[in-house]
Design a protein around this motif. Structure first.
Motif, PDB file in Angstrom:
ATOM      1  N   MET A   1       0.842  -1.185   0.000  1.00 56.10           N
ATOM      2  CA  MET A   1       0.000   0.000   0.000  1.00 56.10           C
ATOM      3  C   MET A   1       0.883   1.244   0.000  1.00 56.10           C
ATOM      4  N   ASN A   2       0.665   2.126  -0.968  1.00 57.76           N
ATOM      5  CA  ASN A   2       1.499   3.316  -1.092  1.00 57.76           C
ATOM      6  C   ASN A   2       0.915   4.465  -0.271  1.00 57.76           C
ATOM      7  N   LEU A   3       1.531   4.729   0.853  1.00 57.90           N
ATOM      8  CA  LEU A   3       1.118   5.822   1.725  1.00 57.90           C
ATOM      9  C   LEU A   3       2.129   6.962   1.729  1.00 57.90           C
ATOM     10  N   ASP A   4       3.103   6.898   0.858  1.00 55.24           N
ATOM     11  CA  ASP A   4       4.215   7.844   0.875  1.00 55.24           C
ATOM     12  C   ASP A   4       3.792   9.219   0.355  1.00 55.24           C
ATOM     13  N   LEU A   5       4.003  10.231   1.177  1.00 60.79           N
ATOM     14  CA  LEU A   5       3.678  11.607   0.794  1.00 60.79           C
ATOM     15  C   LEU A   5       4.922  12.479   0.677  1.00 60.79           C
ATOM     16  N   THR A   6       6.066  11.855   0.540  1.00 59.72           N
ATOM     17  CA  THR A   6       7.313  12.607   0.421  1.00 59.72           C
ATOM     18  C   THR A   6       7.257  13.563  -0.768  1.00 59.72           C
ATOM     19  N   GLY A   7       7.639  14.809  -0.522  1.00 53.71           N
ATOM     20  CA  GLY A   7       7.665  15.803  -1.592  1.00 53.71           C
ATOM     21  C   GLY A   7       6.345  16.505  -1.830  1.00 53.71           C
TER      22      GLY A   7
ATOM     23  N   LYS B   1       4.432  12.421   9.279  1.00 52.86           N
ATOM     24  CA  LYS B   1       5.024  11.095   9.443  1.00 52.86           C
ATOM     25  C   LYS B   1       5.080  10.327   8.128  1.00 52.86           C
ATOM     26  N   LEU B   2       4.132  10.649   7.223  1.00 55.35           N
ATOM     27  CA  LEU B   2       4.119   9.995   5.907  1.00 55.35           C
ATOM     28  C   LEU B   2       5.016  10.715   4.908  1.00 55.35           C
ATOM     29  N   GLY B   3       5.670  11.783   5.348  1.00 52.96           N
ATOM     30  CA  GLY B   3       6.647  12.460   4.502  1.00 52.96           C
ATOM     31  C   GLY B   3       6.224  13.789   3.937  1.00 52.96           C
ATOM     32  N   ALA B   4       4.974  14.199   4.179  1.00 53.46           N
ATOM     33  CA  ALA B   4       4.504  15.474   3.637  1.00 53.46           C
ATOM     34  C   ALA B   4       5.178  16.656   4.324  1.00 53.46           C
ATOM     35  N   THR B   5       5.329  17.728   3.566  1.00 53.52           N
ATOM     36  CA  THR B   5       5.718  19.009   4.138  1.00 53.52           C
ATOM     37  C   THR B   5       4.430  19.743   4.495  1.00 53.52           C
ATOM     38  N   VAL B   6       4.314  20.172   5.739  1.00 58.40           N
ATOM     39  CA  VAL B   6       3.030  20.653   6.242  1.00 58.40           C
ATOM     40  C   VAL B   6       3.081  22.146   6.557  1.00 58.40           C
TER      41      VAL B   6
ATOM     42  N   TYR C   1      -2.424  15.453  -9.303  1.00 59.49           N
ATOM     43  CA  TYR C   1      -2.583  14.833  -7.982  1.00 59.49           C
ATOM     44  C   TYR C   1      -3.161  15.873  -7.039  1.00 59.49           C
ATOM     45  N   GLY C   2      -4.240  15.512  -6.397  1.00 59.95           N
ATOM     46  CA  GLY C   2      -4.821  16.419  -5.411  1.00 59.95           C
ATOM     47  C   GLY C   2      -5.695  15.667  -4.438  1.00 59.95           C
ATOM     48  N   ARG C   3      -5.634  16.086  -3.194  1.00 59.34           N
ATOM     49  CA  ARG C   3      -6.463  15.496  -2.152  1.00 59.34           C
ATOM     50  C   ARG C   3      -7.057  16.633  -1.314  1.00 59.34           C
ATOM     51  N   ILE C   4      -8.372  16.766  -1.377  1.00 60.15           N
ATOM     52  CA  ILE C   4      -9.081  17.737  -0.545  1.00 60.15           C
ATOM     53  C   ILE C   4      -9.905  16.947   0.455  1.00 60.15           C
ATOM     54  N   ILE C   5      -9.597  17.122   1.730  1.00 62.51           N
ATOM     55  CA  ILE C   5     -10.263  16.374   2.785  1.00 62.51           C
ATOM     56  C   ILE C   5     -10.915  17.377   3.730  1.00 62.51           C
ATOM     57  N   ASN C   6     -12.209  17.266   3.881  1.00 61.31           N
ATOM     58  CA  ASN C   6     -12.964  18.176   4.727  1.00 61.31           C
ATOM     59  C   ASN C   6     -13.344  17.465   6.019  1.00 61.31           C
ATOM     60  N   VAL C   7     -12.887  17.996   7.131  1.00 58.58           N
ATOM     61  CA  VAL C   7     -13.257  17.442   8.427  1.00 58.58           C
ATOM     62  C   VAL C   7     -14.559  18.127   8.845  1.00 58.58           C
ATOM     63  N   ILE C   8     -15.635  17.369   8.840  1.00 51.86           N
ATOM     64  CA  ILE C   8     -16.949  17.982   9.074  1.00 51.86           C
ATOM     65  C   ILE C   8     -17.550  17.411  10.366  1.00 51.86           C
ATOM     66  N   SER C   9     -18.582  16.598  10.252  1.00 53.44           N
ATOM     67  CA  SER C   9     -19.266  16.054  11.420  1.00 53.44           C
ATOM     68  C   SER C   9     -20.209  14.963  10.954  1.00 53.44           C
TER      69      SER C   9
ATOM     70  N   VAL D   1      -7.822  10.828   7.822  1.00 52.44           N
ATOM     71  CA  VAL D   1      -7.405  11.970   6.996  1.00 52.44           C
ATOM     72  C   VAL D   1      -6.137  11.617   6.223  1.00 52.44           C
ATOM     73  N   ALA D   2      -5.149  11.069   6.915  1.00 50.72           N
ATOM     74  CA  ALA D   2      -3.862  10.758   6.284  1.00 50.72           C
ATOM     75  C   ALA D   2      -4.022   9.709   5.193  1.00 50.72           C
ATOM     76  N   PHE D   3      -4.841   8.696   5.434  1.00 45.01           N
ATOM     77  CA  PHE D   3      -5.051   7.679   4.407  1.00 45.01           C
ATOM     78  C   PHE D   3      -5.692   8.287   3.162  1.00 45.01           C
TER      79      PHE D   3
END
Length: 262
Positions: free
Chosen positions: A1-7, A29-34, A136-144, A236-238
């Motif tokens: 499973m590719n969870l790598d967010l480096t770069g 932790k998955l490598g993203a710059t935040v 490549y794009g990921r938009i994740i909305n934390v709602i309820s 969220v990370a997944f």
């Protein structure tokens, strides 16, 4: 499973504490710059120091107030001009105070609409062209979970969260051809400052002890406990990862089974 967010560059709202901070930490932790977004610069600076930088990331933060959409737009726009495209956007900000919808004031709806839907939309428009360029794009909305089942005593929140949910689904359909996914994570009762505030307010209004209110809430959760911010952040990370590339336009409850619908 590719969870790598480096770069990959990620913008995370409400990131100085709670679910926002936990999400930023997991992404790092998955490598993203935040890039951490929130109001309190002191808390942002503290949170920044907790992020994982083992892959050479240079994380940063922007003090922004979601109550001022134009300020948010200006600050993030200037930042992105220097940083390059952000391909992960986590839309997250604190919810409005509890209360019945009958007694809600007009300005409560307007304020919450601006802080949630309008600011989400502004941030999406700032990042979407860069996402298209990167395919490549990921938009994740934390709602309820109120998107699926309105929650008692949260009239304004229920209304605006539903608006964000429908905005998100519409956006998911429009952006899918560009390799961009748009999904909603729906936290249940989670051990954050917001949950404490809801319990405190309900106790003061009803005269019922905080302990009894907690017991009542826990009775509704099959798992028998409140969630932890890290458990919401894992979802969220997944969804931000390459592994989730064919998951699009969904509402994902993370609530211990409380929501009474599929």
């Amino acid at each position: 499973m590719n969870l790598d967010l480096t770069g990959k560059l990620a913008l995370v709202g409400g990131a100085s504490q709670g679910i926002g901070f936990a999400s930023a930490l997991e992404l790092s932790k998955l490598g993203a710059t935040v890039v951490l977004l929130a109001r309190d610069e002191e808390r942002l600076a503290y949170a920044l120091g907790k992020l994982d930088s083992s892959k050479g990331q240079k994380h940063s933060y922007l003090p922004v107030d979601y109550a001022n959409p134009e300020e948010l737009k200006k600050k993030v726009s200037v930042f992105l001009e220097k940083s390059g495209p952000a391909v992960i956007l986590v839309n997250n900000t604190g919810g409005p105070p509890g209360g019945s919808i009958v007694q809600a004031k007009e300005e409560e709806f307007i304020k919450t609409f601006n802080q949630h839907l309008v600011c989400n939309h502004i941030l999406m428009q700032l990042v979407v062209e860069g996402m298209k360029e990167e395919s490549y794009g990921r938009i994740i909305n934390v709602i309820s979970t109120s998107v699926k089942q309105p929650l008692k005593g949260l009239g304004v929140s229920n209304t605006i969260r539903a608006a964000v949910g429908n905005w998100s689904k519409t956006l998911a359909n429009e952006l899918a051809p560009f390799g961009i996914t748009v999904n909603n994570v729906l936290p249940g009762a989670t051990g954050t400052a917001r949950l404490k505030g809801i319990i405190d307010a309900r106790s003061q209004k009803t005269g019922i002890s905080e302990l009894d209110i907690k017991k009542e809430m826990l009775h509704e959760i099959p798992a028998g406990r409140f969630g932890e911010p890290e458990e919401i952040a894992n979802a969220v990370a997944f969804l931000a990862s390459p592994a989730a590339g064919y998951i699009n336009g969904v509402n994902l409850p993370v609530d211990g089974g409380r929501t009474g619908s599929l």
